[in-house]
Design a protein around this motif. Structure first.
Motif, mmCIF file in Angstrom:
data_model
loop_
_atom_site.group_PDB
_atom_site.id
_atom_site.type_symbol
_atom_site.label_atom_id
_atom_site.label_comp_id
_atom_site.label_asym_id
_atom_site.label_seq_id
_atom_site.Cartn_x
_atom_site.Cartn_y
_atom_site.Cartn_z
ATOM 1 N N SER A 1 0.819 -1.217 0.000
ATOM 2 C CA SER A 1 0.000 0.000 0.000
ATOM 3 C C SER A 1 0.851 1.265 0.000
ATOM 4 C CB SER A 1 -0.911 0.009 1.237
ATOM 5 O OG SER A 1 -0.131 -0.013 2.430
ATOM 6 N N GLN A 2 2.180 1.108 -0.248
ATOM 7 C CA GLN A 2 3.068 2.264 -0.157
ATOM 8 C C GLN A 2 3.888 2.450 -1.422
ATOM 9 O OE1 GLN A 2 5.007 3.096 3.613
ATOM 10 N NE2 GLN A 2 4.316 1.135 4.409
ATOM 11 N N ARG A 3 4.299 3.675 -1.645
ATOM 12 C CA ARG A 3 5.318 3.951 -2.642
ATOM 13 C C ARG A 3 6.667 3.602 -2.022
ATOM 14 N NH1 ARG A 3 3.662 5.223 -7.947
ATOM 15 N NH2 ARG A 3 1.831 6.576 -7.862
ATOM 16 N N ILE A 4 7.497 2.893 -2.769
ATOM 17 C CA ILE A 4 8.789 2.483 -2.224
ATOM 18 C C ILE A 4 9.907 2.827 -3.196
ATOM 19 C CG2 ILE A 4 7.719 0.598 -0.929
ATOM 20 C CD1 ILE A 4 8.860 -1.344 -2.990
ATOM 21 N N ILE A 5 11.131 2.753 -2.691
ATOM 22 C CA ILE A 5 12.318 2.972 -3.512
ATOM 23 C C ILE A 5 13.088 1.660 -3.609
ATOM 24 C CG2 ILE A 5 14.525 4.179 -3.684
ATOM 25 C CD1 ILE A 5 13.307 6.537 -2.326
ATOM 26 N N VAL A 6 13.516 1.334 -4.828
ATOM 27 C CA VAL A 6 14.247 0.087 -5.097
ATOM 28 C C VAL A 6 15.491 0.411 -5.919
ATOM 29 C CG1 VAL A 6 14.149 -2.024 -6.510
ATOM 30 C CG2 VAL A 6 12.322 -1.528 -4.885
ATOM 31 N N ALA A 7 16.566 -0.320 -5.689
ATOM 32 C CA ALA A 7 17.807 -0.168 -6.457
ATOM 33 C C ALA A 7 18.071 -1.444 -7.240
ATOM 34 C CB ALA A 7 18.988 0.125 -5.530
ATOM 35 N N HIS B 1 17.015 -4.654 -4.810
ATOM 36 C CA HIS B 1 16.673 -4.780 -3.395
ATOM 37 C C HIS B 1 15.903 -3.552 -2.933
ATOM 38 C CE1 HIS B 1 20.479 -2.469 -3.178
ATOM 39 N NE2 HIS B 1 19.946 -1.916 -2.096
ATOM 40 N N PHE B 2 15.120 -3.734 -1.902
ATOM 41 C CA PHE B 2 14.323 -2.668 -1.300
ATOM 42 C C PHE B 2 15.240 -1.690 -0.569
ATOM 43 C CE2 PHE B 2 12.383 -1.383 2.824
ATOM 44 C CZ PHE B 2 11.417 -0.505 2.334
ATOM 45 N N VAL B 3 14.985 -0.388 -0.761
ATOM 46 C CA VAL B 3 15.785 0.642 -0.102
ATOM 47 C C VAL B 3 15.014 1.267 1.055
ATOM 48 C CG1 VAL B 3 16.992 2.839 -0.389
ATOM 49 C CG2 VAL B 3 17.091 1.119 -2.205
ATOM 50 N N ARG B 4 13.841 1.831 0.753
ATOM 51 C CA ARG B 4 13.027 2.414 1.819
ATOM 52 C C ARG B 4 11.624 2.701 1.299
ATOM 53 N NH1 ARG B 4 12.859 8.309 1.783
ATOM 54 N NH2 ARG B 4 14.211 9.142 0.141
ATOM 55 N N ALA B 5 10.708 2.893 2.229
ATOM 56 C CA ALA B 5 9.321 3.248 1.892
ATOM 57 C C ALA B 5 9.163 4.758 1.970
ATOM 58 C CB ALA B 5 8.354 2.563 2.850
ATOM 59 N N LEU B 6 8.372 5.318 1.037
ATOM 60 C CA LEU B 6 8.151 6.761 1.006
ATOM 61 C C LEU B 6 6.886 7.177 1.737
ATOM 62 C CD1 LEU B 6 9.084 7.500 -2.722
ATOM 63 C CD2 LEU B 6 10.465 7.961 -0.694
ATOM 64 N N GLY B 7 5.863 6.317 1.698
ATOM 65 C CA GLY B 7 4.592 6.650 2.346
ATOM 66 C C GLY B 7 3.428 6.046 1.581
ATOM 67 N N PRO B 8 2.210 6.252 2.060
ATOM 68 C CA PRO B 8 1.020 5.661 1.434
ATOM 69 C C PRO B 8 0.822 6.131 -0.009
ATOM 70 C CG PRO B 8 0.516 6.560 3.610
ATOM 71 C CD PRO B 8 1.885 7.042 3.257
ATOM 72 N N ILE B 9 0.378 5.219 -0.865
ATOM 73 C CA ILE B 9 0.068 5.562 -2.249
ATOM 74 C C ILE B 9 -1.092 6.559 -2.264
ATOM 75 C CG2 ILE B 9 -0.766 4.658 -4.466
ATOM 76 C CD1 ILE B 9 0.563 2.000 -3.757
ATOM 77 N N GLY B 10 -0.957 7.615 -3.035
ATOM 78 C CA GLY B 10 -2.016 8.619 -3.137
ATOM 79 C C GLY B 10 -1.866 9.779 -2.182
ATOM 80 N N SER B 11 -1.026 9.633 -1.163
ATOM 81 C CA SER B 11 -0.790 10.722 -0.228
ATOM 82 C C SER B 11 -0.097 11.879 -0.944
ATOM 83 C CB SER B 11 0.067 10.233 0.945
ATOM 84 O OG SER B 11 0.620 11.306 1.658
ATOM 85 N N ASN C 1 4.365 13.928 -3.991
ATOM 86 C CA ASN C 1 5.274 15.051 -4.223
ATOM 87 C C ASN C 1 6.729 14.592 -4.180
ATOM 88 O OD1 ASN C 1 3.357 17.012 -4.595
ATOM 89 N ND2 ASN C 1 3.416 17.795 -2.500
ATOM 90 N N GLU C 2 7.038 13.755 -3.199
ATOM 91 C CA GLU C 2 8.416 13.282 -3.073
ATOM 92 C C GLU C 2 8.799 12.391 -4.239
ATOM 93 O OE1 GLU C 2 11.532 11.492 0.208
ATOM 94 O OE2 GLU C 2 9.404 11.573 0.702
ATOM 95 N N VAL C 3 7.860 11.575 -4.727
ATOM 96 C CA VAL C 3 8.133 10.734 -5.905
ATOM 97 C C VAL C 3 8.520 11.610 -7.094
ATOM 98 C CG1 VAL C 3 7.085 9.205 -7.624
ATOM 99 C CG2 VAL C 3 6.672 8.803 -5.192
ATOM 100 N N ILE C 4 7.772 12.694 -7.313
ATOM 101 C CA ILE C 4 8.062 13.600 -8.428
ATOM 102 C C ILE C 4 9.444 14.227 -8.268
ATOM 103 C CG2 ILE C 4 7.381 15.760 -9.535
ATOM 104 C CD1 ILE C 4 4.467 15.050 -8.855
ATOM 105 N N LEU C 5 9.763 14.669 -7.064
ATOM 106 C CA LEU C 5 11.057 15.299 -6.816
ATOM 107 C C LEU C 5 12.201 14.306 -7.015
ATOM 108 C CD1 LEU C 5 10.126 17.353 -3.621
ATOM 109 C CD2 LEU C 5 10.562 18.270 -5.906
#
Length: 474
Positions: A386-392, A406-416, A421-425
Protein backbone atom coordinates in the motif's frame (compact mmCIF):
# COMPACT_ATOMS: atom_id res chain seq x y z
CA UNK A 1 59.58 4.11 12.15
CA UNK A 2 60.28 4.89 8.49
CA UNK A 3 60.13 2.83 5.29
CA UNK A 4 61.68 3.95 2.03
CA UNK A 5 60.76 3.20 -1.56
CA UNK A 6 63.48 3.98 -4.09
CA UNK A 7 62.97 3.78 -7.85
CA UNK A 8 64.37 5.34 -11.01
CA UNK A 9 62.38 7.47 -13.45
CA UNK A 10 63.39 8.43 -16.98
CA UNK A 11 62.43 11.93 -18.12
CA UNK A 12 61.40 12.94 -21.65
CA UNK A 13 64.90 14.31 -22.21
CA UNK A 14 66.46 11.00 -21.29
CA UNK A 15 67.71 11.99 -17.85
CA UNK A 16 67.48 9.46 -15.01
CA UNK A 17 65.96 10.67 -11.75
CA UNK A 18 66.18 8.86 -8.45
CA UNK A 19 62.84 9.02 -6.62
CA UNK A 20 62.74 8.33 -2.89
CA UNK A 21 59.37 8.05 -1.14
CA UNK A 22 59.25 7.90 2.64
CA UNK A 23 56.38 6.26 4.49
CA UNK A 24 56.19 6.92 8.22
CA UNK A 25 54.85 4.25 10.57
CA UNK A 26 53.73 4.67 14.17
CA UNK A 27 52.87 2.41 17.08
CA UNK A 28 50.68 4.87 19.04
CA UNK A 29 47.58 5.00 16.81
CA UNK A 30 44.47 4.34 18.90
CA UNK A 31 42.36 1.33 17.98
CA UNK A 32 39.15 3.18 18.92
CA UNK A 33 37.74 0.56 21.29
CA UNK A 34 36.46 1.31 24.79
CA UNK A 35 37.40 -2.29 25.64
CA UNK A 36 41.09 -1.62 24.96
CA UNK A 37 43.46 -1.15 27.89
CA UNK A 38 46.62 -0.75 25.80
CA UNK A 39 46.16 2.23 23.45
CA UNK A 40 46.34 5.85 24.63
CA UNK A 41 42.75 7.09 24.09
CA UNK A 42 41.96 9.83 21.60
CA UNK A 43 39.42 12.20 23.15
CA UNK A 44 38.32 13.51 19.74
CA UNK A 45 37.71 10.11 18.12
CA UNK A 46 34.53 8.04 17.97
CA UNK A 47 34.40 5.47 20.74
CA UNK A 48 33.45 1.87 19.89
CA UNK A 49 31.36 0.35 22.68
CA UNK A 50 33.00 -1.93 25.21
CA UNK A 51 30.23 -4.53 24.90
CA UNK A 52 28.53 -4.04 21.52
CA UNK A 53 25.20 -5.72 20.86
CA UNK A 54 25.29 -8.42 18.19
CA UNK A 55 22.83 -7.85 15.34
CA UNK A 56 23.22 -11.38 13.97
CA UNK A 57 23.08 -14.80 15.60
CA UNK A 58 25.74 -15.88 13.11
CA UNK A 59 28.18 -14.41 15.63
CA UNK A 60 26.29 -14.17 18.93
CA UNK A 61 29.31 -12.90 20.90
CA UNK A 62 30.03 -9.14 21.19
CA UNK A 63 31.97 -8.01 18.14
CA UNK A 64 32.97 -5.14 15.90
CA UNK A 65 32.38 -5.33 12.16
CA UNK A 66 35.41 -4.65 9.98
CA UNK A 67 34.32 -3.95 6.40
CA UNK A 68 35.86 -4.95 3.10
CA UNK A 69 35.77 -2.42 0.25
CA UNK A 70 33.06 -4.26 -1.71
CA UNK A 71 30.73 -4.10 1.31
CA UNK A 72 30.94 -0.30 1.30
CA UNK A 73 30.53 -0.08 -2.48
CA UNK A 74 27.54 -2.42 -2.81
CA UNK A 75 25.85 -2.66 0.61
CA UNK A 76 25.56 1.02 1.48
CA UNK A 77 21.77 0.82 1.89
CA UNK A 78 22.36 -1.66 4.73
CA UNK A 79 25.18 0.38 6.29
CA UNK A 80 22.99 3.48 6.45
CA UNK A 81 20.58 1.70 8.80
CA UNK A 82 21.00 2.95 12.38
CA UNK A 83 21.05 -0.63 13.71
CA UNK A 84 24.48 -1.19 12.13
CA UNK A 85 26.92 0.22 14.68
CA UNK A 86 30.38 -0.39 16.12
CA UNK A 87 32.04 -0.64 12.71
CA UNK A 88 35.72 -0.27 11.84
CA UNK A 89 36.56 1.43 8.54
CA UNK A 90 40.17 1.02 7.53
CA UNK A 91 42.00 3.86 5.82
CA UNK A 92 42.77 1.39 3.01
CA UNK A 93 39.04 0.88 2.42
CA UNK A 94 38.22 4.58 2.72
CA UNK A 95 40.87 5.49 0.17
CA UNK A 96 39.81 2.79 -2.30
CA UNK A 97 36.14 3.79 -2.07
CA UNK A 98 37.12 7.43 -2.67
CA UNK A 99 38.85 6.51 -5.91
CA UNK A 100 36.18 4.08 -7.15
CA UNK A 101 32.92 5.86 -6.35
CA UNK A 102 32.48 9.50 -5.38
CA UNK A 103 28.81 8.87 -4.56
CA UNK A 104 29.52 6.02 -2.12
CA UNK A 105 32.41 7.93 -0.60
CA UNK A 106 30.11 10.87 0.15
CA UNK A 107 27.50 8.57 1.73
CA UNK A 108 30.20 6.85 3.82
CA UNK A 109 31.57 10.21 5.02
CA UNK A 110 28.06 11.17 6.12
CA UNK A 111 27.91 8.06 8.32
CA UNK A 112 31.40 8.64 9.72
CA UNK A 113 30.48 12.20 10.69
CA UNK A 114 27.63 10.97 12.91
CA UNK A 115 29.07 9.98 16.33
CA UNK A 116 25.88 8.10 17.25
CA UNK A 117 26.63 5.51 14.55
CA UNK A 118 29.98 4.56 16.14
CA UNK A 119 31.91 4.11 12.89
CA UNK A 120 35.64 4.38 13.62
CA UNK A 121 38.30 5.10 10.99
CA UNK A 122 41.56 3.27 11.73
CA UNK A 123 44.64 4.57 9.92
CA UNK A 124 46.07 1.12 9.21
CA UNK A 125 48.36 2.46 6.45
CA UNK A 126 50.52 4.20 9.10
CA UNK A 127 50.51 1.62 11.90
CA UNK A 128 53.70 -0.39 12.08
CA UNK A 129 51.83 -3.65 12.77
CA UNK A 130 49.17 -3.32 10.04
CA UNK A 131 51.12 -1.85 7.11
CA UNK A 132 52.29 -4.32 4.47
CA UNK A 133 54.45 -3.76 1.43
CA UNK A 134 53.20 -4.72 -2.01
CA UNK A 135 54.85 -7.96 -3.09
CA UNK A 136 56.39 -8.46 -6.58
CA UNK A 137 53.66 -9.43 -9.06
CA UNK A 138 50.88 -8.62 -6.59
CA UNK A 139 48.02 -6.49 -7.90
CA UNK A 140 46.91 -3.38 -6.03
CA UNK A 141 43.57 -5.04 -5.25
CA UNK A 142 45.23 -8.17 -3.82
CA UNK A 143 47.53 -6.02 -1.72
CA UNK A 144 44.54 -4.08 -0.35
CA UNK A 145 42.78 -7.34 0.54
CA UNK A 146 45.92 -8.52 2.33
CA UNK A 147 46.04 -5.20 4.21
CA UNK A 148 42.45 -5.73 5.33
CA UNK A 149 43.13 -9.28 6.55
CA UNK A 150 46.30 -8.12 8.34
CA UNK A 151 44.37 -5.37 10.14
CA UNK A 152 41.60 -7.82 11.09
CA UNK A 153 44.17 -10.24 12.51
CA UNK A 154 45.90 -7.42 14.42
CA UNK A 155 42.62 -6.20 15.94
CA UNK A 156 41.68 -9.73 16.98
CA UNK A 157 44.99 -10.17 18.82
CA UNK A 158 45.10 -6.60 20.12
CA UNK A 159 41.72 -6.81 21.88
CA UNK A 160 42.44 -10.27 23.28
CA UNK A 161 43.05 -9.08 26.85
CA UNK A 162 41.77 -11.93 28.95
CA UNK A 163 40.48 -15.28 27.71
CA UNK A 164 38.34 -15.63 30.83
CA UNK A 165 36.46 -12.39 30.16
CA UNK A 166 32.92 -13.17 29.01
CA UNK A 167 32.46 -9.77 27.40
CA UNK A 168 35.66 -9.91 25.36
CA UNK A 169 35.10 -8.19 22.01
CA UNK A 170 35.91 -10.06 18.82
CA UNK A 171 36.30 -8.91 15.21
CA UNK A 172 34.14 -10.06 12.28
CA UNK A 173 35.41 -9.37 8.77
CA UNK A 174 32.44 -8.66 6.52
CA UNK A 175 33.32 -9.32 2.87
CA UNK A 176 31.43 -10.26 -0.29
CA UNK A 177 34.67 -11.46 -1.88
CA UNK A 178 34.73 -15.27 -1.61
CA UNK A 179 38.50 -15.45 -2.16
CA UNK A 180 39.17 -12.90 0.57
CA UNK A 181 36.90 -14.78 2.99
CA UNK A 182 38.65 -18.08 2.22
CA UNK A 183 42.07 -16.59 2.98
CA UNK A 184 40.72 -14.98 6.16
CA UNK A 185 39.31 -18.32 7.30
CA UNK A 186 42.76 -19.91 6.80
CA UNK A 187 44.09 -17.33 9.26
CA UNK A 188 41.43 -18.36 11.80
CA UNK A 189 39.45 -15.11 11.47
CA UNK A 190 35.70 -14.70 11.86
CA UNK A 191 34.31 -13.79 8.47
CA UNK A 192 31.17 -14.02 6.33
CA UNK A 193 29.31 -12.19 3.57
CA UNK A 194 26.75 -9.47 4.22
CA UNK A 195 23.98 -11.81 3.07
CA UNK A 196 25.06 -14.61 5.42
CA UNK A 197 25.34 -12.14 8.29
CA UNK A 198 21.84 -10.72 7.83
CA UNK A 199 20.13 -14.05 7.10
CA UNK A 200 20.92 -14.95 10.70
CA UNK A 201 19.81 -11.54 12.00
CA UNK A 202 17.95 -11.40 15.30
CA UNK A 203 14.19 -11.07 15.01
CA UNK A 204 14.07 -7.33 15.64
CA UNK A 205 16.63 -6.78 12.85
CA UNK A 206 15.19 -9.32 10.38
CA UNK A 207 13.77 -6.56 8.14
CA UNK A 208 17.33 -5.47 7.31
CA UNK A 209 17.75 -8.55 5.11
CA UNK A 210 15.65 -6.73 2.48
CA UNK A 211 18.47 -4.17 2.17
CA UNK A 212 21.03 -6.72 0.98
CA UNK A 213 22.26 -6.21 -2.59
CA UNK A 214 21.45 -9.18 -4.84
CA UNK A 215 24.44 -8.67 -7.15
CA UNK A 216 26.01 -12.03 -6.25
CA UNK A 217 22.83 -14.12 -6.33
CA UNK A 218 23.54 -17.64 -7.58
CA UNK A 219 22.02 -18.42 -10.98
CA UNK A 220 18.92 -20.55 -10.55
CA UNK A 221 18.56 -21.50 -14.22
CA UNK A 222 21.10 -23.19 -16.45
CA UNK A 223 19.43 -21.94 -19.62
CA UNK A 224 20.29 -18.31 -20.46
CA UNK A 225 17.49 -16.18 -21.83
CA UNK A 226 19.62 -13.40 -23.33
CA UNK A 227 22.79 -13.28 -25.45
CA UNK A 228 25.96 -12.75 -23.45
CA UNK A 229 27.55 -9.30 -23.42
CA UNK A 230 30.96 -8.73 -24.97
CA UNK A 231 33.83 -7.91 -22.64
CA UNK A 232 35.18 -4.35 -22.48
CA UNK A 233 38.28 -5.52 -24.37
CA UNK A 234 36.16 -7.03 -27.16
CA UNK A 235 34.06 -3.86 -27.30
CA UNK A 236 37.19 -1.70 -27.54
CA UNK A 237 38.56 -3.81 -30.40
CA UNK A 238 35.17 -3.79 -32.17
CA UNK A 239 34.86 0.00 -31.97
CA UNK A 240 38.46 0.41 -33.14
CA UNK A 241 37.84 -1.81 -36.18
CA UNK A 242 34.56 -0.05 -37.00
CA UNK A 243 32.41 -3.16 -36.49
CA UNK A 244 30.77 -1.73 -33.36
CA UNK A 245 29.57 1.70 -32.27
CA UNK A 246 28.84 3.15 -28.87
CA UNK A 247 26.24 5.56 -27.56
CA UNK A 248 23.68 6.36 -24.89
CA UNK A 249 20.61 4.12 -24.74
CA UNK A 250 17.18 5.79 -24.58
CA UNK A 251 14.27 3.47 -23.79
CA UNK A 252 10.87 4.11 -25.35
CA UNK A 253 8.13 5.34 -23.04
CA UNK A 254 5.37 3.86 -25.23
CA UNK A 255 6.82 0.43 -26.08
CA UNK A 256 8.90 -1.52 -23.58
CA UNK A 257 10.38 -3.59 -26.44
CA UNK A 258 11.90 -0.60 -28.23
CA UNK A 259 14.61 1.93 -27.67
CA UNK A 260 17.17 4.11 -29.41
CA UNK A 261 20.91 4.65 -29.25
CA UNK A 262 22.40 8.03 -30.06
CA UNK A 263 25.70 7.64 -31.90
CA UNK A 264 27.89 10.67 -32.64
CA UNK A 265 28.63 9.62 -36.23
CA UNK A 266 24.94 9.10 -37.13
CA UNK A 267 22.56 12.05 -37.31
CA UNK A 268 19.42 10.10 -36.40
CA UNK A 269 19.21 7.80 -33.38
CA UNK A 270 19.58 4.08 -34.20
CA UNK A 271 16.50 1.94 -33.55
CA UNK A 272 16.70 -1.08 -31.22
CA UNK A 273 13.65 -3.35 -31.41
CA UNK A 274 12.89 -6.66 -29.68
CA UNK A 275 13.83 -8.14 -26.34
CA UNK A 276 16.91 -10.00 -27.59
CA UNK A 277 18.24 -6.96 -29.45
CA UNK A 278 17.72 -4.77 -26.36
CA UNK A 279 19.74 -7.40 -24.46
CA UNK A 280 19.19 -6.07 -20.91
CA UNK A 281 20.01 -2.42 -21.64
CA UNK A 282 18.36 0.03 -19.24
CA UNK A 283 17.54 3.66 -19.99
CA UNK A 284 20.64 5.83 -19.56
CA UNK A 285 23.22 3.06 -20.05
CA UNK A 286 26.16 3.58 -22.39
CA UNK A 287 26.07 0.58 -24.73
CA UNK A 288 27.92 -0.98 -27.64
CA UNK A 289 25.78 -1.80 -30.69
CA UNK A 290 26.23 -3.76 -33.89
CA UNK A 291 24.30 -2.60 -36.95
CA UNK A 292 21.95 -5.16 -38.52
CA UNK A 293 21.92 -5.79 -42.29
CA UNK A 294 19.69 -3.35 -44.17
CA UNK A 295 17.32 -6.22 -44.96
CA UNK A 296 16.59 -6.51 -41.19
CA UNK A 297 15.95 -2.82 -40.58
CA UNK A 298 12.63 -2.01 -38.88
CA UNK A 299 10.26 0.90 -38.42
CA UNK A 300 9.13 2.11 -34.97
CA UNK A 301 5.92 0.45 -33.86
CA UNK A 302 2.66 2.41 -33.73
CA UNK A 303 1.38 0.20 -30.90
CA UNK A 304 1.59 1.22 -27.25
CA UNK A 305 3.01 -1.87 -25.55
CA UNK A 306 3.29 -2.22 -21.74
CA UNK A 307 4.59 -5.23 -19.82
CA UNK A 308 1.55 -6.06 -17.71
CA UNK A 309 2.33 -9.62 -16.63
CA UNK A 310 2.51 -10.33 -12.90
CA UNK A 311 5.56 -12.58 -12.77
CA UNK A 312 5.87 -15.12 -15.59
CA UNK A 313 9.06 -16.49 -14.05
CA UNK A 314 12.34 -16.77 -15.89
CA UNK A 315 10.95 -17.41 -19.33
CA UNK A 316 10.69 -15.16 -22.35
CA UNK A 317 7.81 -15.44 -24.78
CA UNK A 318 8.33 -14.53 -28.47
CA UNK A 319 8.13 -10.84 -29.29
CA UNK A 320 4.79 -9.70 -30.73
CA UNK A 321 4.61 -9.34 -34.51
CA UNK A 322 5.07 -5.68 -35.38
CA UNK A 323 3.33 -4.39 -38.48
CA UNK A 324 5.56 -4.50 -41.56
CA UNK A 325 6.23 -1.01 -42.93
CA UNK A 326 7.36 -0.02 -46.44
CA UNK A 327 11.11 0.05 -46.97
CA UNK A 328 11.08 3.86 -47.14
CA UNK A 329 9.76 4.10 -43.57
CA UNK A 330 12.32 1.75 -42.07
CA UNK A 331 15.19 3.10 -40.00
CA UNK A 332 18.77 1.94 -39.36
CA UNK A 333 18.40 -0.83 -36.77
CA UNK A 334 20.97 -2.42 -34.49
CA UNK A 335 21.34 -4.79 -31.55
CA UNK A 336 23.01 -4.23 -28.18
CA UNK A 337 26.09 -6.46 -27.83
CA UNK A 338 27.65 -5.04 -24.68
CA UNK A 339 27.30 -2.62 -21.77
CA UNK A 340 30.08 -0.04 -21.45
CA UNK A 341 28.70 1.79 -18.42
CA UNK A 342 25.58 1.32 -16.34
CA UNK A 343 23.69 4.38 -15.21
CA UNK A 344 21.43 2.75 -12.66
CA UNK A 345 19.95 4.80 -9.85
CA UNK A 346 17.30 4.30 -7.18
CA UNK A 347 13.76 4.11 -8.57
CA UNK A 348 10.37 5.02 -7.09
CA UNK A 349 7.36 2.79 -7.69
CA UNK A 350 4.97 0.21 -6.28
CA UNK A 351 5.06 -3.48 -5.45
CA UNK A 352 2.87 -6.08 -7.16
CA UNK A 353 1.80 -8.95 -4.87
CA UNK A 354 3.15 -12.37 -5.76
CA UNK A 355 0.62 -14.92 -7.00
CA UNK A 356 2.41 -17.53 -4.84
CA UNK A 357 1.15 -17.49 -1.26
CA UNK A 358 3.92 -16.73 1.25
CA UNK A 359 6.53 -16.00 -1.43
CA UNK A 360 9.23 -13.43 -0.67
CA UNK A 361 9.89 -12.78 -4.37
CA UNK A 362 7.91 -9.85 -5.78
CA UNK A 363 7.80 -7.61 -8.82
CA UNK A 364 8.43 -3.88 -8.49
CA UNK A 365 6.86 -1.54 -11.07
CA UNK A 366 8.82 1.74 -11.44
CA UNK A 367 6.93 5.03 -11.75
CA UNK A 368 9.11 5.86 -14.77
CA UNK A 369 7.73 3.82 -17.68
CA UNK A 370 11.15 3.72 -19.38
CA UNK A 371 12.51 1.47 -16.62
CA UNK A 372 11.80 -2.29 -16.75
CA UNK A 373 10.13 -4.09 -13.88
CA UNK A 374 12.52 -5.19 -11.15
CA UNK A 375 12.43 -8.41 -9.15
CA UNK A 376 13.16 -8.01 -5.44
CA UNK A 377 12.97 -10.16 -2.32
CA UNK A 378 11.19 -8.77 0.71
CA UNK A 379 9.49 -10.13 3.80
CA UNK A 380 7.54 -6.90 4.31
CA UNK A 381 5.23 -7.22 1.29
CA UNK A 382 2.03 -7.05 3.37
CA UNK A 383 3.06 -3.60 4.59
CA UNK A 384 4.69 -2.32 1.40
CA UNK A 385 1.85 -3.16 -1.02
CA UNK A 386 0.00 0.00 0.00
CA UNK A 387 3.07 2.26 -0.16
CA UNK A 388 5.32 3.95 -2.64
CA UNK A 389 8.79 2.48 -2.22
CA UNK A 390 12.32 2.97 -3.51
CA UNK A 391 14.25 0.09 -5.10
CA UNK A 392 17.81 -0.17 -6.46
CA UNK A 393 18.95 -2.47 -9.29
CA UNK A 394 21.81 -4.81 -8.38
CA UNK A 395 22.32 -6.92 -11.50
CA UNK A 396 20.62 -8.30 -14.60
CA UNK A 397 21.96 -11.81 -15.24
CA UNK A 398 21.37 -13.67 -18.51
CA UNK A 399 19.01 -16.18 -16.93
CA UNK A 400 16.60 -13.60 -15.49
CA UNK A 401 13.68 -12.04 -17.38
CA UNK A 402 13.85 -8.96 -15.14
CA UNK A 403 16.74 -7.15 -13.45
CA UNK A 404 17.26 -8.07 -9.79
CA UNK A 405 17.36 -5.49 -7.03
CA UNK A 406 16.67 -4.78 -3.40
CA UNK A 407 14.32 -2.67 -1.30
CA UNK A 408 15.78 0.64 -0.10
CA UNK A 409 13.03 2.41 1.82
CA UNK A 410 9.32 3.25 1.89
CA UNK A 411 8.15 6.76 1.01
CA UNK A 412 4.59 6.65 2.35
CA UNK A 413 1.02 5.66 1.43
CA UNK A 414 0.07 5.56 -2.25
CA UNK A 415 -2.02 8.62 -3.14
CA UNK A 416 -0.79 10.72 -0.23
CA UNK A 417 0.03 14.28 -1.33
CA UNK A 418 3.35 14.32 0.52
CA UNK A 419 4.32 10.91 -0.88
CA UNK A 420 3.44 11.72 -4.48
CA UNK A 421 5.27 15.05 -4.22
CA UNK A 422 8.42 13.28 -3.07
CA UNK A 423 8.13 10.73 -5.91
CA UNK A 424 8.06 13.60 -8.43
CA UNK A 425 11.06 15.30 -6.82
CA UNK A 426 13.08 12.07 -6.64
CA UNK A 427 12.28 10.95 -10.19
CA UNK A 428 13.35 14.32 -11.58
CA UNK A 429 16.44 14.48 -9.36
CA UNK A 430 15.37 17.71 -7.65
CA UNK A 431 17.44 18.30 -4.46
CA UNK A 432 15.05 18.50 -1.51
CA UNK A 433 16.98 17.08 1.42
CA UNK A 434 17.15 18.92 4.73
CA UNK A 435 19.73 21.70 4.80
CA UNK A 436 22.99 20.85 6.54
CA UNK A 437 23.75 22.12 10.04
CA UNK A 438 26.37 24.48 8.56
CA UNK A 439 23.71 26.15 6.39
CA UNK A 440 21.16 26.35 9.20
CA UNK A 441 23.79 27.92 11.45
CA UNK A 442 23.83 30.95 9.10
CA UNK A 443 20.21 31.75 9.99
CA UNK A 444 19.46 34.18 12.84
CA UNK A 445 18.03 32.86 16.08
CA UNK A 446 14.26 33.15 16.57
CA UNK A 447 12.53 35.38 17.49
CA UNK A 448 14.29 37.65 14.99
CA UNK A 449 13.87 41.45 14.91
CA UNK A 450 15.27 43.92 12.39
CA UNK A 451 18.06 45.99 13.90
CA UNK A 452 19.78 49.15 12.78
CA UNK A 453 22.77 47.09 11.74
CA UNK A 454 20.55 45.06 9.38
CA UNK A 455 19.26 48.25 7.72
CA UNK A 456 22.82 49.40 7.07
CA UNK A 457 23.96 46.24 5.27
CA UNK A 458 20.71 45.00 3.67
CA UNK A 459 18.33 46.41 1.03
CA UNK A 460 14.90 47.26 2.49
CA UNK A 461 12.16 46.04 0.09
CA UNK A 462 9.28 46.20 2.55
CA UNK A 463 7.67 49.02 0.62
CA UNK A 464 7.21 46.80 -2.45
CA UNK A 465 4.38 44.27 -2.82
CA UNK A 466 6.08 40.87 -3.28
CA UNK A 467 4.24 37.61 -3.98
CA UNK A 468 5.51 34.15 -3.06
CA UNK A 469 4.54 30.75 -4.45
CA UNK A 470 5.97 28.92 -1.45
CA UNK A 471 3.53 26.73 0.49
CA UNK A 472 2.30 27.77 3.97
CA UNK A 473 4.94 27.25 6.65
CA UNK A 474 7.86 27.53 4.25
Amino acid sequence: MLTNKVFMKKTKRGNILKIVREHYLRDDIWCGSAACRKCPPDENAVLLEETPESVSDRFAFPHYLLLDTNIVLYQMDLLEESAIQNVIILHTVLDEVKHRSAVMYKRLRAILSNPERKFYTFVNEHHKDTYVERMPGESANDRNDRMIRTATEWYEKHLHLDRGRKSRVRIVLLSDDADNRAKATELGLNTCSAGEYMKAAKEKFAHLLDKISQRDTVCESKDPLFPSHLTLMQIHEGIKSGKLMQGGFIASRENYLEGYVRVESIEKAVLIQGRMNLNRAVDGDTVAIEMLPESEWKAPSDVVLVDEQNDPGDMVEPDPTFSVKPQAEREPTAKVVGIIKRKWRQYCGILIPSHIQGSTRHIFVPAERKIPRIRIETRQAATLLSQRIIVAIDQWPRHSRYPQGHFVRALGPIGSKETENEVILLEHDVPHNRFSEDVLACLPQLPWLITGEDLKRRVDLRGITICSVDPPGC
